[in-house]
Design an enzyme around this catalytic site. Structure first.
Site, PDB file in Angstrom:
ATOM      1  CB  SER A  36      33.589   0.143  37.438  1.00  0.00           C
ATOM      2  OG  SER A  36      33.084  -1.074  36.928  1.00  0.00           O
ATOM      3  CB  THR A  37      37.009   4.375  38.831  1.00  0.00           C
ATOM      4  OG1 THR A  37      38.370   3.946  38.660  1.00  0.00           O
ATOM      5  CG2 THR A  37      36.420   3.742  40.075  1.00  0.00           C
ATOM      6  N   GLY A  38      37.185   4.033  35.329  1.00  0.00           N
ATOM      7  CA  GLY A  38      37.750   4.676  34.141  1.00  0.00           C
ATOM      8  C   GLY A  38      36.676   4.889  33.093  1.00  0.00           C
ATOM      9  N   GLY A  63      42.840   1.335  28.706  1.00  0.00           N
ATOM     10  CA  GLY A  63      43.051   1.557  30.134  1.00  0.00           C
ATOM     11  C   GLY A  63      43.967   0.526  30.767  1.00  0.00           C
ATOM     12  CB  VAL A  64      43.944  -0.926  34.170  1.00  0.00           C
ATOM     13  CG1 VAL A  64      42.644  -1.671  34.296  1.00  0.00           C
ATOM     14  CG2 VAL A  64      45.002  -1.540  35.059  1.00  0.00           C
ATOM     15  CG  ASP A  65      41.688  -5.352  29.490  1.00  0.00           C
ATOM     16  OD1 ASP A  65      42.460  -6.278  29.795  1.00  0.00           O
ATOM     17  OD2 ASP A  65      40.651  -5.515  28.823  1.00  0.00           O
ATOM     18  CG  ASP A  91      52.000   0.661  35.564  1.00  0.00           C
ATOM     19  OD1 ASP A  91      51.083  -0.180  35.521  1.00  0.00           O
ATOM     20  OD2 ASP A  91      52.735   0.913  34.595  1.00  0.00           O
ATOM     21  CB  ILE A  92      48.039  -2.476  38.469  1.00  0.00           C
ATOM     22  CG1 ILE A  92      47.711  -3.623  39.428  1.00  0.00           C
ATOM     23  CG2 ILE A  92      47.641  -2.795  37.047  1.00  0.00           C
ATOM     24  CD1 ILE A  92      46.259  -3.763  39.760  1.00  0.00           C
TER      25      ILE A  92
HETATM   26  P1  ADP Z   1      37.000   0.359  33.548  1.00  0.00           P
HETATM   27  O1  ADP Z   1      36.607   0.028  32.131  1.00  0.00           O
HETATM   28  O2  ADP Z   1      36.661  -0.779  34.500  1.00  0.00           O
HETATM   29  O3  ADP Z   1      36.495   1.669  33.995  1.00  0.00           O
HETATM   30  P2  ADP Z   1      39.681   1.451  33.070  1.00  0.00           P
HETATM   31  O4  ADP Z   1      40.887   0.698  32.657  1.00  0.00           O
HETATM   32  O5  ADP Z   1      39.122   2.420  32.083  1.00  0.00           O
HETATM   33  O6  ADP Z   1      38.608   0.330  33.508  1.00  0.00           O
HETATM   34  O7  ADP Z   1      39.948   2.223  34.419  1.00  0.00           O
HETATM   35  C1  ADP Z   1      40.002   1.599  35.683  1.00  0.00           C
HETATM   36  C2  ADP Z   1      41.013   2.335  36.520  1.00  0.00           C
HETATM   37  O8  ADP Z   1      42.321   1.892  36.191  1.00  0.00           O
HETATM   38  C3  ADP Z   1      41.015   3.853  36.320  1.00  0.00           C
HETATM   39  O9  ADP Z   1      41.044   4.470  37.609  1.00  0.00           O
HETATM   40  C4  ADP Z   1      42.311   4.100  35.570  1.00  0.00           C
HETATM   41  O10 ADP Z   1      42.875   5.371  35.872  1.00  0.00           O
HETATM   42  C5  ADP Z   1      43.180   3.010  36.135  1.00  0.00           C
HETATM   43  N1  ADP Z   1      44.391   2.627  35.369  1.00  0.00           N
HETATM   44  C6  ADP Z   1      44.671   2.799  34.066  1.00  0.00           C
HETATM   45  N2  ADP Z   1      45.888   2.302  33.785  1.00  0.00           N
HETATM   46  C7  ADP Z   1      46.397   1.795  34.945  1.00  0.00           C
HETATM   47  C8  ADP Z   1      47.613   1.153  35.325  1.00  0.00           C
HETATM   48  N3  ADP Z   1      48.591   0.913  34.436  1.00  0.00           N
HETATM   49  N4  ADP Z   1      47.787   0.789  36.625  1.00  0.00           N
HETATM   50  C9  ADP Z   1      46.803   1.019  37.547  1.00  0.00           C
HETATM   51  N5  ADP Z   1      45.638   1.602  37.245  1.00  0.00           N
HETATM   52  C10 ADP Z   1      45.432   1.995  35.961  1.00  0.00           C
END
Ligand code: ADP
Length: 192
Positions: A137-139, A51-53, A29-30
């Site tokens: 971008s991979t989500g 997502g990660v944001d 988890d970042i």
């Molecule tokens: P994007 O819109 O750029 O695709 P996302 O947030 O949907 O961004 O996904 C980008 C990546 O971050 C995906 O591989 C997703 O699985 C990953 N991700 C989601 N939550 C976390 C987290 N807490 N820590 C690290 N990576 C995450």
């Protein structure tokens, strides 16, 4: 002549193991990473999302959103920096990856530009030594993971070859499947 050859061989022998420690891939988890800066896969508004944001904003607290409001958004392929607030990381570099439309809309170059922009911010503006990237971008933006991983590793490697200020770049993958793909990309490109 011979001494030059020996010097070059010695330089390569030192350089390869040094480089190999400078890119790491982990599954995790970042928001938990104890690094100088983490990279957020944000959207153009910089006002938070899923997502990660969403995870980064939740962990950082409302101070992050307040600072992001001052930034007036961010163009795709570019990046902006804020403080990390309640995160263990001191800084958050927000970048906006391209949405995947099939590959003919400049997606590769825009994704490469994200990595370059983040790395430039890290080295030029602040004394950042360690940076953790999410898999931009991979989500929800649906960029094919293998392709995204190759672009990420290519840009990071190019940057590290030319810049000594960054000590380590960590690619943080949320899922085991993403971890396997990013690790393969690092290995294919000569790193460990
Ligand atoms: P994007 O819109 O750029 O695709 P996302 O947030 O949907 O961004 O996904 C980008 C990546 O971050 C995906 O591989 C997703 O699985 C990953 N991700 C989601 N939550 C976390 C987290 N807490 N820590 C690290 N990576 C995450």
């Amino acid at each position: 002549m011979l001494s030059n050859i020996i010097k070059n061989i010695a330089a390569v022998l030192v350089f390869v193991p040094l480089m190999s420690k400078r890119i790491a891939v982990i599954q995790g988890d970042i928001t938990q990473q104890r690094v100088d800066a983490i990279v957020n896969a944000a959207n153009n508004s910089l006002l938070g999302g899923g997502g990660v944001d969403g995870a980064i904003h939740k962990a950082a607290g409302s101070g992050l959103l307040n600072e992001c409001r001052q930034l007036k958004g961010c163009a795709t392929g570019e990046a902006k920096i804020t403080k990390g607030y309640n995160l263990p990381a001191k800084w958050v570099i927000h970048t906006v990856g391209p949405i995947w439309y099939g590959g003919n809309q400049g997606e590769d170059e825009l994704l490469a530009s994200c990595y370059r922009s983040c790395l430039n911010i890290a080295q030029e503006q602040y004394q950042i030594k360690t940076v953790a990237f999410s898999a931009i971008s991979t989500g929800v933006y649906r960029f094919p993971v293998e392709r995204a991983a190759r672009i990420a590793v290519t840009e990071i490697q190019r940057f590290l070859e030319k810049n000594n200020s960054l000590e380590q770049v960590i690619l943080v993958c949320f899922s085991k499947s993403a971890y396997d793909v990013y690790l393969s990309a690092v290995r294919e490109m000569g790193e460990r």
